[in-house]
Design an enzyme around this catalytic site. Structure first.
Site, PDB file in Angstrom:
ATOM      1  N   PRO A  11       0.784  -1.235   0.000  1.00  0.00           N
ATOM      2  CG  PRO A  11      -0.121  -1.095   2.132  1.00  0.00           C
ATOM      3  CD  PRO A  11       0.512  -2.062   1.181  1.00  0.00           C
ATOM      4  CG  ASN A  12      -0.224   4.324   1.306  1.00  0.00           C
ATOM      5  OD1 ASN A  12      -1.199   4.901   0.809  1.00  0.00           O
ATOM      6  ND2 ASN A  12      -0.277   3.734   2.484  1.00  0.00           N
ATOM      7  NE  ARG A  19       3.873   6.610   1.596  1.00  0.00           N
ATOM      8  CZ  ARG A  19       4.179   5.406   2.032  1.00  0.00           C
ATOM      9  NH1 ARG A  19       4.779   4.553   1.232  1.00  0.00           N
ATOM     10  NH2 ARG A  19       3.896   5.050   3.254  1.00  0.00           N
ATOM     11  CE1 TYR A  24       8.823   5.210   3.040  1.00  0.00           C
ATOM     12  CE2 TYR A  24       7.196   6.981   3.088  1.00  0.00           C
ATOM     13  CZ  TYR A  24       7.727   5.820   3.628  1.00  0.00           C
ATOM     14  OH  TYR A  24       7.169   5.267   4.752  1.00  0.00           O
ATOM     15  CG  ASN A  75       8.405  -1.930   0.398  1.00  0.00           C
ATOM     16  OD1 ASN A  75       7.860  -2.062   1.501  1.00  0.00           O
ATOM     17  ND2 ASN A  75       8.963  -0.793   0.003  1.00  0.00           N
ATOM     18  CB  ALA A  78       1.495   0.202   6.317  1.00  0.00           C
ATOM     19  CG  HIS A  81       5.424  -2.166  10.164  1.00  0.00           C
ATOM     20  ND1 HIS A  81       6.758  -2.521  10.197  1.00  0.00           N
ATOM     21  CD2 HIS A  81       5.350  -1.127   9.285  1.00  0.00           C
ATOM     22  CE1 HIS A  81       7.440  -1.726   9.378  1.00  0.00           C
ATOM     23  NE2 HIS A  81       6.610  -0.881   8.808  1.00  0.00           N
ATOM     24  CG  ASP A  88      -0.065 -17.338   8.445  1.00  0.00           C
ATOM     25  OD1 ASP A  88       1.005 -17.425   9.075  1.00  0.00           O
ATOM     26  OD2 ASP A  88      -1.177 -17.342   9.003  1.00  0.00           O
ATOM     27  CD  GLU A  99      11.188  -7.390   5.599  1.00  0.00           C
ATOM     28  OE1 GLU A  99      11.686  -8.417   6.114  1.00  0.00           O
ATOM     29  OE2 GLU A  99      10.562  -6.532   6.250  1.00  0.00           O
ATOM     30  CG  HIS A 101      11.220  -2.122   4.515  1.00  0.00           C
ATOM     31  ND1 HIS A 101       9.846  -2.165   4.417  1.00  0.00           N
ATOM     32  CD2 HIS A 101      11.595  -3.272   5.104  1.00  0.00           C
ATOM     33  CE1 HIS A 101       9.421  -3.301   4.945  1.00  0.00           C
ATOM     34  NE2 HIS A 101      10.457  -3.985   5.368  1.00  0.00           N
ATOM     35  CB  SER A 103      12.440   4.562   5.097  1.00  0.00           C
ATOM     36  OG  SER A 103      11.476   3.646   5.572  1.00  0.00           O
ATOM     37  NE  ARG A 108      10.146   6.214   8.577  1.00  0.00           N
ATOM     38  CZ  ARG A 108       9.152   5.994   7.717  1.00  0.00           C
ATOM     39  NH1 ARG A 108       9.253   5.016   6.839  1.00  0.00           N
ATOM     40  NH2 ARG A 108       8.083   6.753   7.742  1.00  0.00           N
ATOM     41  NE  ARG A 112       7.052   4.432   9.965  1.00  0.00           N
ATOM     42  CZ  ARG A 112       5.940   4.543   9.229  1.00  0.00           C
ATOM     43  NH1 ARG A 112       5.570   3.582   8.407  1.00  0.00           N
ATOM     44  NH2 ARG A 112       5.195   5.634   9.312  1.00  0.00           N
TER      45      ARG A 112
END
Ligand code: DQA
Length: 148
Positions: A11-12, A19, A24, A75, A78, A81, A88, A99, A101, A103, A108, A112
């Protein structure tokens, strides 16, 4: 092309570029796609991309990655977290997972600092901005060649 890698964004991340650019950066998801596609060609990989703002769609994409891809770069934004459902799906998917990210999540807010995704990932790349996706692809290329 020897192997297929799905790059899955949560998301986002469709808003990248505009953003919170201080966190970012100004690079858009389309820019990332271009850079990763070019790097993939050099590594003899084929990268495909999916972005969704919807948790269940991400779960479904992970389920189908099991059949369609040899490796997964994720990625989860949100949902990293919060989502046991995504964890699963990742635990069931049976292909190597990196994985990412943009940032450095450890610099942070406290909320997070915990990642459900990490329990299923071989490794994590965070804090290098958009370049992290290329680093993740490099790592994935090595994981897939070690597997052979
Ligand atoms: C993020 C970090 C998350 O904490 C955040 O919710 C995001 C993006 C990153 O790439 O830095 O949406 O995954």
């Amino acid at each position: 092309v020897n192997a297929k890698v799905l790059v899955l964004n949560g998301p986002n991340l469709n808003m990248l570029g505009s953003r919170e650019p201080d966190i970012y950066g100004r690079t858009t998801l389309a820019d990332i796609k271009r850079a990763v596609t070019a790097r993939a060609a050099k590594l003899k990989l084929k990268a495909t991309f999916k972005q969704s703002n919807v948790e269940g769609e991400i779960v479904t994409a992970i389920q189908s990655a099991r059949k369609k891809a040899d490796g997964l770069i994720i990625n989860a934004a949100a949902y990293t977290h919060t989502s046991v459902a995504i964890l699963d799906a990742l635990l069931a998917c049976g292909i190597p997972i990196v994985e990412v990210h943009l940032s450095n999540i450890y610099r942070r807010e406290e909320f997070r600092h915990h990642s459900y995704v990490s329990r299923a990932a071989t490794g994590v790349i965070c804090g290098f901005g958009a370049h992290g996706y290329e680093l993740a692809l490099e790592a994935m290329a090595r994981l897939l060649s070690d597997k052979k």
